[in-house]
Each structure stands twice: as C-alpha cells, then as structure tokens.
Design an enzyme around this catalytic site. Structure first.
Site, PDB file in Angstrom:
ATOM      1  N   SER A 102       0.476  -1.341   0.130  1.00 21.31           N
ATOM      2  CA  SER A 102       0.553  -0.126   0.277  1.00 21.31           C
ATOM      3  C   SER A 102       1.078   1.214  -0.346  1.00 21.31           C
ATOM      4  O   SER A 102       2.180   1.492  -0.013  1.00 21.31           O
ATOM      5  CB  SER A 102      -0.800   0.320   1.147  1.00 21.31           C
ATOM      6  OG  SER A 102      -1.722   1.347   0.974  1.00 21.31           O
TER       7      SER A 102
ATOM      8  N   TYR B 278      -1.471  -1.241   9.894  1.00 23.51           N
ATOM      9  CA  TYR B 278      -2.038  -1.042   8.656  1.00 23.51           C
ATOM     10  C   TYR B 278      -0.794  -0.447   7.589  1.00 23.51           C
ATOM     11  O   TYR B 278       0.271  -1.617   7.154  1.00 23.51           O
ATOM     12  CB  TYR B 278      -2.717  -0.559   8.085  1.00 23.51           C
ATOM     13  CG  TYR B 278      -3.465  -0.200   6.696  1.00 23.51           C
ATOM     14  CD1 TYR B 278      -3.467  -1.934   6.116  1.00 23.51           C
ATOM     15  CD2 TYR B 278      -2.754   0.139   6.182  1.00 23.51           C
ATOM     16  CE1 TYR B 278      -4.126  -1.325   4.321  1.00 23.51           C
ATOM     17  CE2 TYR B 278      -3.309   0.963   4.255  1.00 23.51           C
ATOM     18  CZ  TYR B 278      -3.734  -1.026   3.990  1.00 23.51           C
ATOM     19  OH  TYR B 278      -3.749  -0.480   2.439  1.00 23.51           O
TER      20      TYR B 278
END
Length: 252
Positions: free
Chosen positions: A141, A164
C-alpha cells in the site's frame, strides 16, 4: 499474453483479488484461487470454466492450508508459474484508534496479515526453487512507505490503523529481502503498492483524498491490472525486488 500459464491467487474474492483473477483469465492464463468466500469463487469458476479455474476455500493464514492450496494447483494444472498474495484478513476490532488498541487484537492482525504473507512466500518460493523458476507478487500500500495524510480523516469516522502501516511496510521489506535471498534462482519477487481503492467512503474523505492526486483520485481495482500483467509477463523479466506504486500521484 500469459501463454496459458498458471497463477495461484490468495484473497481472490476481495476487490483486488477478483480483478486480478479476471484479468489473468481474460489474458489466456489459468488460476487456482483461494478465499473463504466460496460463493464468489464458484461464480468465477462457473463463468470461466473448470478447465481454467480451480478453487480452494480454506483459511490461507495457516501454513498447512497454503501447502494444500499449492498442491491442489499442481495436481490440477501440473505446474504453477506464479503466485499473487492478495490476502487481507482482519480481526473484528480492525480500525480501532491507536489509543484503544488491545494486545490480543493487534497480535492477531499482525499474525494473520504479515505472518501469512511470510508463510505464503515460504511455501511458494520453496516450490519455485525446486522448479527452477517462479514469480511472486505481494500487495502492499502507499501507507507501506508513506505516512497517512491524517487531515483527510478529520470529520469522518474512518481510521487508518497503525498496524496497517506496519504490516504494509513489512510486506515491502520482505519482498526486497526475498528477492535478494533467492538471487540466481530464476525467481522474481515484486510488490504492488496501490493508492486508496474506492469503497463508498465518506464523501468528506473522498474529496480531500482526491485533491491530493493528479487526476482520478481513489482508484478502482481494475486500475492495477496493467501493472500486474506487466509483472507477470516477460516484459518485466529483469525486474525483481521492486515496489511498484500505483497511486495517481498521491505520494508526490
């Protein structure tokens, strides 16, 4: 384009996983796809046919199941040319604010996401090494290499979890580690880092996010397909250990 090659895709019922699966099948590839969502996997199998699709619906956060997943693909197609890890398992407490994180939830998410990425790599890279060729692609990401733009979240209920960022940074790191570890083995290991994917987010967030981009803003899963096909093809045969960013300029 893909010469009837065979690719294993974990997390194949997710937004990116479904898009990747269809893109591979539409470009003359074959797939073994794994996810707990049997309904979505069976829909793909019905659409493209048993000769091109094998499904697996057990928990791919577990190493023993990843081994079965691999072996099922080999039994079906006699080989696997590449593997794409799109698995994105989350605990029921995913999205908790930093100040309220609980130990058991944090450990579960770190294990299920980063741990399963390591074991997915371990299982498939062992096969690729024995087979003397292979291609592994991880999904990270923009937040694996850049901090969240916290101002985008103000006035919304959306949280960008610290775990995350940690997990996605870890995936980029293990991609580079493994590419070097398997030097001279005819194995490539790369990573794709998408920008945000549209998922009916709060309009306040969407407007702020899109202003940080060059043209489109939040992406659709299909916007990543070209990068995937490039990394699976011979056009990228000398690219390894790289993190390819697809974010419409968000990180500039």
């Amino acid at each position: 384009m893909l010469k009837n090659n065979v690719y294993a895709i974990s997390g194949a019922a997710g937004k990116i996983g479904i898009s990747f699966t269809k893109s591979i099948l539409d470009n003359n590839g074959r797939v073994i796809i794994g996810d707990l969502n049997a309904k979505k996997l069976n829909f793909i199998k019905k659409k493209y046919g048993d000769k091109k699709v094998q499904i697996y619906t057990e928990d791919l956060t577990k190493e023993e199941n990843i081994n079965v997943f691999l072996n099922n693909g080999i039994n079906k197609f006699k080989k696997i040319d590449g593997a794409i890890n799109c698995l994105y398992p989350r605990s029921t407490k995913w999205g908790t604010k930093f100040e309220k994180i609980k130990e058991k939830d944090l450990f579960l998410d770190l294990s299920n996401q980063l741990g399963s990425a390591i074991f997915f790599s371990k299982v498939f890279l062992k096969y690729f090494k024995n087979n003397k060729k292979g291609n592994l692609i991880n999904i990270s990401s923009i937040q694996g290499f850049s901090n969240p733009k916290f101002e985008h979240y103000k006035g919304t209920s959306i949280v960008s979890p610290v775990e995350y960022s940690a997990i996605k940074a870890g995936i980029i790191s293990i991609t580079k580690y493994l590419a070097k570890y398997y030097k001279n083995k005819n194995i490539r290991v790369n990573c794709i880092s998408p920008g945000g994917i549209f998922d009916n987010q709060d309009s306040t967030f969407i407007n702020k996010y899109n202003k940080s981009c060059n043209s489109k803003g939040l992406l659709e899963p299909k916007d990543l397909n070209g990068t995937l096909l490039f990394l699976l093809s011979d056009y990228s045969k000398y690219i390894t250990g790289q993190n390819i960013v697809v974010d419409d300029g968000w990180s500039l």
